[in-house]
Design a protein around this motif. Sequence first.
Motif, short mmCIF file in Angstrom:
data_model
loop_
_atom_site.label_atom_id
_atom_site.label_comp_id
_atom_site.label_asym_id
_atom_site.label_seq_id
_atom_site.Cartn_x
_atom_site.Cartn_y
_atom_site.Cartn_z
N GLU A 1 -3.85 -17.54 -23.97
CA GLU A 1 -2.74 -18.49 -23.96
C GLU A 1 -1.80 -18.20 -25.12
N VAL A 2 -0.50 -18.27 -24.84
CA VAL A 2 0.52 -18.03 -25.86
C VAL A 2 1.45 -19.24 -25.91
N THR A 3 1.73 -19.71 -27.11
CA THR A 3 2.67 -20.82 -27.28
C THR A 3 3.77 -20.41 -28.24
N LEU A 4 5.00 -20.48 -27.77
CA LEU A 4 6.17 -20.19 -28.58
C LEU A 4 6.86 -21.50 -28.93
N ARG A 5 7.41 -21.55 -30.14
CA ARG A 5 7.96 -22.81 -30.63
C ARG A 5 9.42 -22.67 -31.02
N CYS A 6 10.14 -23.78 -30.89
CA CYS A 6 11.57 -23.75 -31.17
C CYS A 6 12.01 -25.08 -31.77
N LYS A 7 12.82 -24.98 -32.83
CA LYS A 7 13.46 -26.16 -33.41
C LYS A 7 14.96 -25.95 -33.26
N PRO A 8 15.63 -26.76 -32.45
CA PRO A 8 17.08 -26.57 -32.25
C PRO A 8 17.87 -27.06 -33.45
N ILE A 9 19.15 -26.79 -33.43
CA ILE A 9 20.04 -27.28 -34.48
C ILE A 9 20.15 -28.81 -34.37
N SER A 10 20.03 -29.47 -35.49
CA SER A 10 20.10 -30.92 -35.51
C SER A 10 21.39 -31.43 -34.89
N GLY A 11 21.25 -32.38 -33.95
CA GLY A 11 22.42 -32.95 -33.29
C GLY A 11 22.75 -32.31 -31.95
N HIS A 12 22.20 -31.13 -31.71
CA HIS A 12 22.41 -30.49 -30.41
C HIS A 12 21.53 -31.17 -29.37
N ASN A 13 22.08 -31.38 -28.17
CA ASN A 13 21.31 -32.08 -27.16
C ASN A 13 20.95 -31.20 -25.95
N SER A 14 21.31 -29.93 -26.00
CA SER A 14 20.90 -29.02 -24.94
C SER A 14 20.08 -27.88 -25.55
N LEU A 15 19.02 -27.51 -24.83
CA LEU A 15 18.14 -26.45 -25.32
C LEU A 15 17.80 -25.51 -24.17
N PHE A 16 17.79 -24.23 -24.48
CA PHE A 16 17.58 -23.19 -23.47
C PHE A 16 16.48 -22.24 -23.94
N TRP A 17 15.66 -21.80 -23.01
CA TRP A 17 14.72 -20.71 -23.25
C TRP A 17 15.14 -19.51 -22.41
N TYR A 18 15.24 -18.34 -23.07
CA TYR A 18 15.60 -17.09 -22.42
C TYR A 18 14.51 -16.05 -22.65
N ARG A 19 14.49 -15.07 -21.77
CA ARG A 19 13.63 -13.91 -21.94
C ARG A 19 14.51 -12.66 -21.86
N GLN A 20 14.29 -11.71 -22.74
CA GLN A 20 15.08 -10.48 -22.73
C GLN A 20 14.18 -9.27 -22.66
N THR A 21 14.40 -8.43 -21.65
CA THR A 21 13.70 -7.16 -21.51
C THR A 21 14.72 -6.05 -21.26
N MET A 22 14.30 -4.84 -21.46
CA MET A 22 15.18 -3.71 -21.19
C MET A 22 15.54 -3.65 -19.71
N MET A 23 14.55 -3.93 -18.86
CA MET A 23 14.76 -3.79 -17.43
C MET A 23 15.63 -4.88 -16.84
N ARG A 24 15.45 -6.11 -17.28
CA ARG A 24 16.10 -7.25 -16.63
C ARG A 24 17.16 -7.91 -17.50
N GLY A 25 17.30 -7.45 -18.74
CA GLY A 25 18.31 -8.04 -19.61
C GLY A 25 17.92 -9.44 -20.05
N LEU A 26 18.91 -10.28 -20.28
CA LEU A 26 18.70 -11.65 -20.76
C LEU A 26 18.70 -12.59 -19.56
N GLU A 27 17.59 -13.32 -19.41
CA GLU A 27 17.44 -14.23 -18.27
C GLU A 27 17.16 -15.64 -18.76
N LEU A 28 17.87 -16.61 -18.17
CA LEU A 28 17.61 -18.00 -18.50
C LEU A 28 16.35 -18.47 -17.79
N LEU A 29 15.41 -19.01 -18.55
CA LEU A 29 14.15 -19.49 -17.98
C LEU A 29 14.23 -20.98 -17.65
#
Lengths: 115, 111
Positions: free
Chosen positions: A18-46
């Motif tokens: 099991e892998v857990t990745l963590r994120c703390k957004p900028i204070s006051g921001h109300n939208s958060l996005f997770w992306y994955r980037q690979t050489m083959m597929r580029g940057l993808e919104l998850l």
Amino acid sequence: DAGVIQSPRHEVTEMGQEVTLRCKPISGHNSLFWYRQTMMRGLELLIYFNNNVPIDDSGMPEDRFSAKMPNASFSTLKIQPSEPRDSAVYFCASSLGQAPYNEQFFGPGTRLTVL
Amino acid sequence: EDQVTQSPEALRLQEGESSSLNCSYTVSGLRGLFWYRQDPGKGPEFLFTLYSAGEEKEKERLKATLTKKESFLHITAPKPEDSATYLCAVQPYSSASKIIFGSGTRLSIRP
């Protein structure tokens, strides 16, 4: 402001763990996005959260992936069980507003290697 | 199908040699087109948003333009510090939350 904070910066794990990745957004921001980037597929919104609520998870590759945002200052992306094809750089980004067409601020990313 | 194509894949320029990067898109209505810069080992950094054909935006040596089918990122008299990968992304009208990134152009400026 420290910007978007992600941890860990690097993660090496074995297939099936099991892998857990963590994120703390900028204070006051109300939208958060997770992306994955690979050489083959580029940057993808998850997945995209607005006001802590998942709005669009159509980019999540399969049920092994899950994301939560329990409060405005913290989000996790979990992979269980992990597979070698999950190896990628995972970025978290935040923005102010209700849609991705506002400027997004990206974190430094987590480089995940699944052996 | 919504699609974003960037060209060239890589571009090497001499310092001071101006050029343009291309982003061609096919979407069912355009909400917005975005340019980001990404340095090695870092997350993308926002540069511009363009919303309608004919719109132009400038920042230092960079100028972004938009037509109904493509966007150009013009780099005037570049410096070595402009070396990076430049990513283009579009948001279609079909989804308020969807965003599609191109594969990027790796720009290298030689001193």
